[in-house]
Design an enzyme around this catalytic site. Structure first.
Site, PDB file in Angstrom:
ATOM      1  N   THR A 162       0.777  -1.323  -0.182  1.00  0.00           N
ATOM      2  CA  THR A 162       0.116   0.020  -0.091  1.00  0.00           C
ATOM      3  C   THR A 162       1.098   1.107  -0.106  1.00  0.00           C
ATOM      4  O   THR A 162       2.003   1.125   0.474  1.00  0.00           O
ATOM      5  CB  THR A 162      -0.981  -0.068   1.178  1.00  0.00           C
ATOM      6  OG1 THR A 162      -1.768  -1.145   1.065  1.00  0.00           O
ATOM      7  CG2 THR A 162      -1.645   1.022   1.618  1.00  0.00           C
ATOM      8  N   VAL A 186     -14.069  -3.540   2.280  1.00  0.00           N
ATOM      9  CA  VAL A 186     -13.491  -2.099   2.310  1.00  0.00           C
ATOM     10  C   VAL A 186     -12.273  -2.203   3.464  1.00  0.00           C
ATOM     11  O   VAL A 186     -12.801  -2.526   4.599  1.00  0.00           O
ATOM     12  CB  VAL A 186     -14.397  -1.121   2.470  1.00  0.00           C
ATOM     13  CG1 VAL A 186     -13.756   0.226   2.927  1.00  0.00           C
ATOM     14  CG2 VAL A 186     -15.334  -1.065   1.572  1.00  0.00           C
ATOM     15  N   ASP A 221      -8.712  -0.240   5.709  1.00  0.00           N
ATOM     16  CA  ASP A 221      -8.853   1.154   6.571  1.00  0.00           C
ATOM     17  C   ASP A 221      -8.321   2.290   5.461  1.00  0.00           C
ATOM     18  O   ASP A 221      -8.557   3.327   5.790  1.00  0.00           O
ATOM     19  CB  ASP A 221      -7.544   0.919   7.622  1.00  0.00           C
ATOM     20  CG  ASP A 221      -6.206   0.587   6.771  1.00  0.00           C
ATOM     21  OD1 ASP A 221      -6.183  -0.317   6.131  1.00  0.00           O
ATOM     22  OD2 ASP A 221      -5.533   1.305   6.579  1.00  0.00           O
ATOM     23  N   THR A 267      -0.889   1.703   7.036  1.00  0.00           N
ATOM     24  CA  THR A 267      -0.677   0.730   6.054  1.00  0.00           C
ATOM     25  C   THR A 267      -0.547  -0.755   7.156  1.00  0.00           C
ATOM     26  O   THR A 267      -0.119  -0.572   7.989  1.00  0.00           O
ATOM     27  CB  THR A 267       0.599   0.584   5.200  1.00  0.00           C
ATOM     28  OG1 THR A 267       0.879  -0.507   4.518  1.00  0.00           O
ATOM     29  CG2 THR A 267       1.683   0.809   6.040  1.00  0.00           C
ATOM     30  N   HIS A 324      -2.654  -4.520   8.306  1.00  0.00           N
ATOM     31  CA  HIS A 324      -3.714  -5.186   8.452  1.00  0.00           C
ATOM     32  C   HIS A 324      -5.019  -4.068   8.617  1.00  0.00           C
ATOM     33  O   HIS A 324      -4.995  -3.618   9.755  1.00  0.00           O
ATOM     34  CB  HIS A 324      -3.727  -6.241   9.628  1.00  0.00           C
ATOM     35  CG  HIS A 324      -2.788  -7.396   9.391  1.00  0.00           C
ATOM     36  ND1 HIS A 324      -2.087  -7.913  10.281  1.00  0.00           N
ATOM     37  CD2 HIS A 324      -2.612  -8.041   8.140  1.00  0.00           C
ATOM     38  CE1 HIS A 324      -1.488  -8.961   9.698  1.00  0.00           C
ATOM     39  NE2 HIS A 324      -1.759  -9.006   8.466  1.00  0.00           N
ATOM     40  N   GLY A 325      -5.716  -4.015   7.660  1.00  0.00           N
ATOM     41  CA  GLY A 325      -6.861  -3.102   7.612  1.00  0.00           C
ATOM     42  C   GLY A 325      -7.768  -3.140   8.866  1.00  0.00           C
ATOM     43  O   GLY A 325      -8.040  -2.268   9.433  1.00  0.00           O
TER      44      GLY A 325
HETATM   45  N1  ASP Z   1      -4.176  -1.392   4.790  1.00  0.00           N
HETATM   46  C1  ASP Z   1      -4.546  -2.119   3.658  1.00  0.00           C
HETATM   47  C2  ASP Z   1      -5.727  -2.773   3.682  1.00  0.00           C
HETATM   48  O1  ASP Z   1      -5.945  -3.559   4.705  1.00  0.00           O
HETATM   49  C3  ASP Z   1      -3.557  -3.045   3.017  1.00  0.00           C
HETATM   50  C4  ASP Z   1      -1.909  -2.786   3.400  1.00  0.00           C
HETATM   51  O2  ASP Z   1      -1.763  -1.562   3.696  1.00  0.00           O
HETATM   52  O3  ASP Z   1      -1.201  -3.479   3.000  1.00  0.00           O
HETATM   53  O4  ASP Z   1      -6.641  -2.582   2.802  1.00  0.00           O
END
Ligand code: ASP
Length: 336
Positions: A180, A209, A211, A230, A232-233
């Site tokens: 991300t 959806v 974060d 960035t 785990h959303g």
């Molecule tokens: N935070 C992002 C999501 O969960 C993924 C990431 O940052 O790697 O959609």
């Protein structure tokens, strides 16, 4: 209070996750520096923090090694469904209140640069978040070109998706996702801005959806600072990570606030996440608890550099608690 007039600064992240191959690391570093230079050029000519974060984030959305725009990781049906957000804060006026605006898009499949779509939502609607095909029609009417969903799928993303489907079907939902992109900046007028853009976690269910589209979670700005997250959303949303980190700036430096919130609200969930922060004085902060996170920096002295940031997970390891059964079964995977 407005920032020192001469101060502008920018920080960019390219996702918290696994280290990846040496070849990828060289290319990613180059792309990150290029993205910072683009944002820094905007700030140096006196333009807005919002223009700067959009310049940096679009550069990474266009790069196939990052999980945003072209090159986004694919959902369980092999489609790139993207989330993005922007947020700005003007310096507090006489009443002490900062003027704050934000916009986001979720689950878009036909937009090359979702961060620009989020900006359209912020600037041309009275809404915070728009999603789905009706949102895409609105975006097209407002100058955002649409493409075919397949045009956003890089060979690399397709190969990874196939590998997951063939070898890891039982673990699709538990797999983490990285790469991300995001940016946070302050301009010489004291305006703060943050932006985040992602293809989400690999193998996610269609319609999920994360974060990166959620105000306060994957993005936040106030009179105190601006942040992008960035990782785990779901964990980031539960922690309201960006908002909590910006609020911590009342008592801590950006670096301490970032470390504090990652250790206090992400590690106890047994999750991995990272955050970048800029405060109203142009000071920068970053922290993560994944294997690695890279940041590109344009600091208040005008220097540009790239940093592979060390994880705080080991330091705070004893407080780590795995609370999610599916995560316990999931081995760490390389998404780079
Ligand atoms: N935070 C992002 C999501 O969960 C993924 C990431 O940052 O790697 O959609």
């Amino acid at each position: 209070m407005a920032a020192n007039k001469a101060t502008s600064a920018l920080i960019v992240h390219g996702g918290a996750g696994t280290i990846g191959s040496a070849k990828d690391r060289v290319q990613r570093r180059r792309a990150m520096i290029d993205a910072v230079k683009r944002g820094a050029a905007v700030l140096r000519r006196g333009a807005s923090a919002l223009d700067a974060v959009c310049a940096s984030v679009t550069a990474l959305e266009d790069h196939p090694l990052f999980n945003a725009g072209y090159g986004s990781l694919l959902n369980s049906e092999g489609v790139a469904e993207m989330d993005a957000s922007v947020m700005v804060a003007q310096p507090p006026g006489d009443d002490g209140e900062a003027g704050v605006r934000s916009g986001a898009v979720a689950v878009v499949t036909r937009v090359r640069n979702p961060v620009l779509a989020a900006r359209v939502v912020m600037e041309r609607t009275r809404h915070l978040l728009m999603a789905g095909t009706a949102a895409e029609r609105f975006l097209r009417r407002n100058g955002i070109p649409l493409c075919k969903p397949d045009e956003l799928v890089s060979d690399r993303a397709r190969e990874r998706w196939r590998a997951r489907i063939e070898h890891e079907r039982h673990e699709l939902l538990a797999a983490g996702g990285h790469g991300t992109v995001g940016a946070a900046a302050i301009d010489i007028h004291g305006h703060l801005a943050a932006a985040t853009s992602t293809g989400g976690v690999p193998g996610k269910l269609p319609g999920r959806v994360g974060d990166s589209a959620i105000y306060g979670a994957g993005v936040f700005a106030s009179g105190s600072g601006a942040a992008s997250a960035t990782g785990h959303g779901e964990a980031i949303i539960r922690a309201a990570l960006c908002r909590e980190t910006i609020e911590a700036l009342e008592e801590a430096s950006p670096m301490d606030a970032a470390r504090l919130r990652i250790s206090a609200s992400i590690l106890p969930q047994g999750a991995e996440a990272g955050i970048i922060v800029v405060d109203r004085k142009g000071r920068l902060g970053y922290a993560h608890c994944a294997e690695t996170m890279e940041v590109g920096i344009f600091d208040a002295r005008g220097e540009i550099r790239h940093v592979w940031v060390k994880s705080i997970a080991r330091e705070f390891g004893s407080s780590r608690r795995v609370s999610d059964k599916s995560r316990r079964k999931s081995p760490r995977k390389s998404n780079r």
